[in-house]
Design a protein around this motif. Structure first.
Motif, PDB file in Angstrom:
ATOM      1  N   PHE A  26       9.125  -1.019  -4.850  1.00 36.83           N
ATOM      2  CA  PHE A  26       7.971  -1.384  -4.021  1.00 36.83           C
ATOM      3  C   PHE A  26       7.434  -2.758  -4.398  1.00 36.83           C
ATOM      4  CE2 PHE A  26       7.749   3.315  -3.724  1.00 36.83           C
ATOM      5  CZ  PHE A  26       7.873   3.416  -2.357  1.00 36.83           C
ATOM      6  N   ALA A  27       7.424  -3.063  -5.690  1.00 32.68           N
ATOM      7  CA  ALA A  27       6.945  -4.379  -6.124  1.00 32.68           C
ATOM      8  C   ALA A  27       7.830  -5.488  -5.561  1.00 32.68           C
ATOM      9  CB  ALA A  27       6.915  -4.442  -7.648  1.00 32.68           C
ATOM     10  N   PHE A  28       9.124  -5.225  -5.482  1.00 28.60           N
ATOM     11  CA  PHE A  28      10.062  -6.227  -4.966  1.00 28.60           C
ATOM     12  C   PHE A  28       9.877  -6.441  -3.464  1.00 28.60           C
ATOM     13  CE2 PHE A  28      14.261  -7.358  -3.232  1.00 28.60           C
ATOM     14  CZ  PHE A  28      14.483  -8.545  -3.923  1.00 28.60           C
ATOM     15  N   MET A  29       9.639  -5.360  -2.723  1.00 26.83           N
ATOM     16  CA  MET A  29       9.547  -5.459  -1.268  1.00 26.83           C
ATOM     17  C   MET A  29       8.180  -5.944  -0.796  1.00 26.83           C
ATOM     18  SD  MET A  29      12.513  -4.751  -0.194  1.00 26.83           S
ATOM     19  CE  MET A  29      12.118  -4.708   1.551  1.00 26.83           C
ATOM     20  N   LEU A  30       7.134  -5.683  -1.560  1.00 31.47           N
ATOM     21  CA  LEU A  30       5.785  -6.009  -1.107  1.00 31.47           C
ATOM     22  C   LEU A  30       5.235  -7.278  -1.748  1.00 31.47           C
ATOM     23  CD1 LEU A  30       4.203  -2.418  -1.133  1.00 31.47           C
ATOM     24  CD2 LEU A  30       5.157  -3.671   0.814  1.00 31.47           C
ATOM     25  N   THR A  31       6.070  -7.997  -2.493  1.00 32.45           N
ATOM     26  CA  THR A  31       5.620  -9.224  -3.165  1.00 32.45           C
ATOM     27  C   THR A  31       6.638 -10.326  -2.919  1.00 32.45           C
ATOM     28  OG1 THR A  31       4.670  -7.863  -4.926  1.00 32.45           O
ATOM     29  CG2 THR A  31       4.853 -10.215  -5.353  1.00 32.45           C
ATOM     30  N   ASN A  32       6.195 -11.428  -2.331  1.00 31.08           N
ATOM     31  CA  ASN A  32       7.109 -12.542  -2.088  1.00 31.08           C
ATOM     32  C   ASN A  32       6.586 -13.868  -2.636  1.00 31.08           C
ATOM     33  OD1 ASN A  32       5.078 -13.206  -0.251  1.00 31.08           O
ATOM     34  ND2 ASN A  32       6.234 -12.488   1.538  1.00 31.08           N
TER      35      ASN A  32
ATOM     36  N   PRO B  59       8.054   1.203   6.831  1.00 35.13           N
ATOM     37  CA  PRO B  59       6.700   1.496   7.352  1.00 35.13           C
ATOM     38  C   PRO B  59       5.588   0.897   6.491  1.00 35.13           C
ATOM     39  CG  PRO B  59       8.066   3.462   7.377  1.00 35.13           C
ATOM     40  CD  PRO B  59       8.839   2.421   6.647  1.00 35.13           C
ATOM     41  N   LEU B  60       5.729   0.987   5.162  1.00 32.21           N
ATOM     42  CA  LEU B  60       4.699   0.431   4.287  1.00 32.21           C
ATOM     43  C   LEU B  60       4.622  -1.088   4.437  1.00 32.21           C
ATOM     44  CD1 LEU B  60       5.186   2.498   0.998  1.00 32.21           C
ATOM     45  CD2 LEU B  60       3.203   2.523   2.515  1.00 32.21           C
ATOM     46  N   PHE B  61       5.770  -1.726   4.543  1.00 30.68           N
ATOM     47  CA  PHE B  61       5.791  -3.187   4.691  1.00 30.68           C
ATOM     48  C   PHE B  61       5.081  -3.596   5.986  1.00 30.68           C
ATOM     49  CE2 PHE B  61       7.601  -7.172   6.155  1.00 30.68           C
ATOM     50  CZ  PHE B  61       7.503  -7.965   5.018  1.00 30.68           C
ATOM     51  N   LEU B  62       5.375  -2.888   7.078  1.00 30.16           N
ATOM     52  CA  LEU B  62       4.750  -3.226   8.362  1.00 30.16           C
ATOM     53  C   LEU B  62       3.237  -2.987   8.316  1.00 30.16           C
ATOM     54  CD1 LEU B  62       7.408  -1.762  10.834  1.00 30.16           C
ATOM     55  CD2 LEU B  62       7.047  -4.156  10.198  1.00 30.16           C
ATOM     56  N   ILE B  63       2.828  -1.895   7.667  1.00 33.15           N
ATOM     57  CA  ILE B  63       1.391  -1.597   7.576  1.00 33.15           C
ATOM     58  C   ILE B  63       0.661  -2.679   6.785  1.00 33.15           C
ATOM     59  CG2 ILE B  63      -0.300  -0.008   6.573  1.00 33.15           C
ATOM     60  CD1 ILE B  63       1.666   2.264   7.239  1.00 33.15           C
ATOM     61  N   PHE B  64       1.196  -3.010   5.612  1.00 30.74           N
ATOM     62  CA  PHE B  64       0.517  -3.990   4.771  1.00 30.74           C
ATOM     63  C   PHE B  64       0.618  -5.402   5.361  1.00 30.74           C
ATOM     64  CE2 PHE B  64       1.296  -0.783   1.300  1.00 30.74           C
ATOM     65  CZ  PHE B  64      -0.038  -0.445   1.158  1.00 30.74           C
ATOM     66  N   LYS B  65       1.684  -5.671   6.100  1.00 32.39           N
ATOM     67  CA  LYS B  65       1.782  -6.972   6.766  1.00 32.39           C
ATOM     68  C   LYS B  65       0.709  -7.096   7.837  1.00 32.39           C
ATOM     69  CE  LYS B  65       4.936 -10.016   9.264  1.00 32.39           C
ATOM     70  NZ  LYS B  65       6.286 -10.157   9.887  1.00 32.39           N
ATOM     71  N   SER B  66       0.482  -6.033   8.593  1.00 29.31           N
ATOM     72  CA  SER B  66      -0.553  -6.073   9.636  1.00 29.31           C
ATOM     73  C   SER B  66      -1.947  -6.188   9.028  1.00 29.31           C
ATOM     74  CB  SER B  66      -0.470  -4.812  10.505  1.00 29.31           C
ATOM     75  OG  SER B  66      -0.771  -3.656   9.742  1.00 29.31           O
TER      76      SER B  66
ATOM     77  N   LEU C 253      -1.859  -7.853   3.537  1.00 27.08           N
ATOM     78  CA  LEU C 253      -1.873  -7.518   2.109  1.00 27.08           C
ATOM     79  C   LEU C 253      -0.521  -7.725   1.419  1.00 27.08           C
ATOM     80  CD1 LEU C 253      -4.050  -4.256   2.115  1.00 27.08           C
ATOM     81  CD2 LEU C 253      -4.733  -6.582   1.494  1.00 27.08           C
ATOM     82  N   ILE C 254       0.428  -8.356   2.090  1.00 35.10           N
ATOM     83  CA  ILE C 254       1.693  -8.669   1.433  1.00 35.10           C
ATOM     84  C   ILE C 254       1.435  -9.682   0.312  1.00 35.10           C
ATOM     85  CG2 ILE C 254       4.000  -9.643   1.714  1.00 35.10           C
ATOM     86  CD1 ILE C 254       3.673  -6.917   2.960  1.00 35.10           C
ATOM     87  N   SER C 255       2.011  -9.423  -0.846  1.00 36.75           N
ATOM     88  CA  SER C 255       1.810 -10.234  -2.056  1.00 36.75           C
ATOM     89  C   SER C 255       0.374 -10.140  -2.575  1.00 36.75           C
ATOM     90  CB  SER C 255       2.178 -11.708  -1.819  1.00 36.75           C
ATOM     91  OG  SER C 255       3.577 -11.862  -1.716  1.00 36.75           O
ATOM     92  N   ASN C 256      -0.317  -9.094  -2.168  1.00 37.26           N
ATOM     93  CA  ASN C 256      -1.651  -8.823  -2.685  1.00 37.26           C
ATOM     94  C   ASN C 256      -1.557  -7.620  -3.624  1.00 37.26           C
ATOM     95  OD1 ASN C 256      -4.389  -7.862  -2.996  1.00 37.26           O
ATOM     96  ND2 ASN C 256      -4.935  -9.084  -1.211  1.00 37.26           N
ATOM     97  N   PRO C 257      -2.115  -7.697  -4.840  1.00 36.49           N
ATOM     98  CA  PRO C 257      -2.035  -6.550  -5.766  1.00 36.49           C
ATOM     99  C   PRO C 257      -2.579  -5.259  -5.176  1.00 36.49           C
ATOM    100  CG  PRO C 257      -2.848  -8.501  -6.914  1.00 36.49           C
ATOM    101  CD  PRO C 257      -2.781  -8.852  -5.455  1.00 36.49           C
ATOM    102  N   LEU C 258      -3.504  -5.376  -4.216  1.00 37.20           N
ATOM    103  CA  LEU C 258      -4.092  -4.187  -3.615  1.00 37.20           C
ATOM    104  C   LEU C 258      -3.044  -3.332  -2.910  1.00 37.20           C
ATOM    105  CD1 LEU C 258      -6.714  -2.657  -3.125  1.00 37.20           C
ATOM    106  CD2 LEU C 258      -7.048  -4.030  -1.044  1.00 37.20           C
ATOM    107  N   SER C 259      -2.029  -3.977  -2.318  1.00 34.39           N
ATOM    108  CA  SER C 259      -0.987  -3.211  -1.631  1.00 34.39           C
ATOM    109  C   SER C 259      -0.219  -2.335  -2.610  1.00 34.39           C
ATOM    110  CB  SER C 259      -0.026  -4.157  -0.901  1.00 34.39           C
ATOM    111  OG  SER C 259       0.663  -4.994  -1.815  1.00 34.39           O
TER     112      SER C 259
END
Length: 278
Positions: free
Chosen positions: A215-221, A127-134, A137-143
């Motif tokens: 979370f850092a691994f999943m939200l940062t590419n 859910p967090l990945f989908l929210i931040f992708k929409s 904010l993926i790979s953004n420190p803010l996420s």
């Protein structure tokens, strides 16, 4: 019971278990530091050298410059300090409200805050990945800052509630008589008295964020956005591992946590004691 028997009982009941615990706890740290200062040839040499015969700083240079650890270090510092800043502000305000106000559902609300700590973080990854992708904010420190602040806020709010409950209400009443409003009371009267609790809360939040991996691994590419734990994991290649640089990177990652605990040790003891009393 003779003196000799008492000494033997103390040895086997207290000193021996404590010594074994200390060895098992500290030996991995010693081996990491030992490997970080060894030349590459000595690391894999057989038999293993428990005391290095020669020292080098090349592993630290490779980790800091060659692997890009300086970038990971800056990313982790930015995310950790921003998270600590927001957690301290919101947790203080929530803790103050829980401590000083009576309202319907207060007990249920505090229970809800505690129950959020039982939810595994892995359940919320998708859910967090989908929210931040929409939100882009993926790979953004803010996420990561938003995620860490959200997860750290409930427990730290309960913690700050305990700290604030130990502050005498007479201090606030005296400040209000002198013309202070509620926010002025919080920032000019409560916060200076709460310094041990603030330091304790800030240190624990910083250490958690500094070491967090999932979370850092999943939200940062993007590599330039990696934090230290992610950078360390990518140093372990499929066919080759530079153990010296990996150990040097681990030592670098340990330094801020050790310095923070060394500086805040007295405040941590006082702050946690206040939370338990509250």
């Amino acid at each position: 019971m003779s003196t000799f028997q008492r000494n033997m009982d103390r040895l086997f009941v207290f000193y021996l278990p404590m010594a074994i615990t200390v060895i098992f706890t500290l030996f991995p740290f010693y081996w990491t530091i030992n490997t970080a200062f060894k030349p590459e040839g000595d690391i894999v040499k057989s038999p293993l050298e428990y005391v290095p015969s020669s020292f080098t700083l090349e592993n630290f240079r490779v980790a800091w410059e060659g692997v890009g650890f300086s970038t990971y270090f800056q990313n982790s510092l930015l995310i950790a300090f921003c998270t600590v800043f927001f957690v301290l502000i919101f947790a203080t305000l929530v803790g103050y409200a829980l401590s000083r106000y009576r309202f319907k559902g207060k007990g249920a609300f505090m229970l809800l805050l505690l129950c959020t700590q039982f939810v595994p973080g892995a359940m919320l990854i998708i859910p967090l990945f989908l929210i931040f992708k929409s939100l882009g904010l993926i790979s953004n420190p803010l996420s990561l800052i938003i995620t860490y602040t959200t997860f750290q806020l409930p427990f730290n709010s309960i913690l700050m509630n305990g700290f604030i409950s130990n502050v005498p209400r007479e201090l606030e009443e005296a400040a209000m008589v002198d013309g202070c409003n509620r926010l002025q009371v919080i920032f000019k009267v409560i916060l200076p008295v709460l310094m041990p609790g603030i330091v304790a809360t800030g240190v624990f939040t910083f250490i958690h964020v500094w070491n967090e991996f999932l979370f850092a691994f999943m939200l940062t590419n993007q590599e330039e956005r990696f934090t230290l734990p992610i950078g360390l994991s990518y140093m372990m290649g499929e066919f080759n591992v530079n153990y010296g640089a990996l150990a040097a990177g681990s030592v670098i990652a340990l330094i801020p946590a050790i310095l923070m605990f060394a500086y805040a040790q007295k405040h941590l003891v006082n702050g946690l004691g206040g939370a338990v009393k509250g």
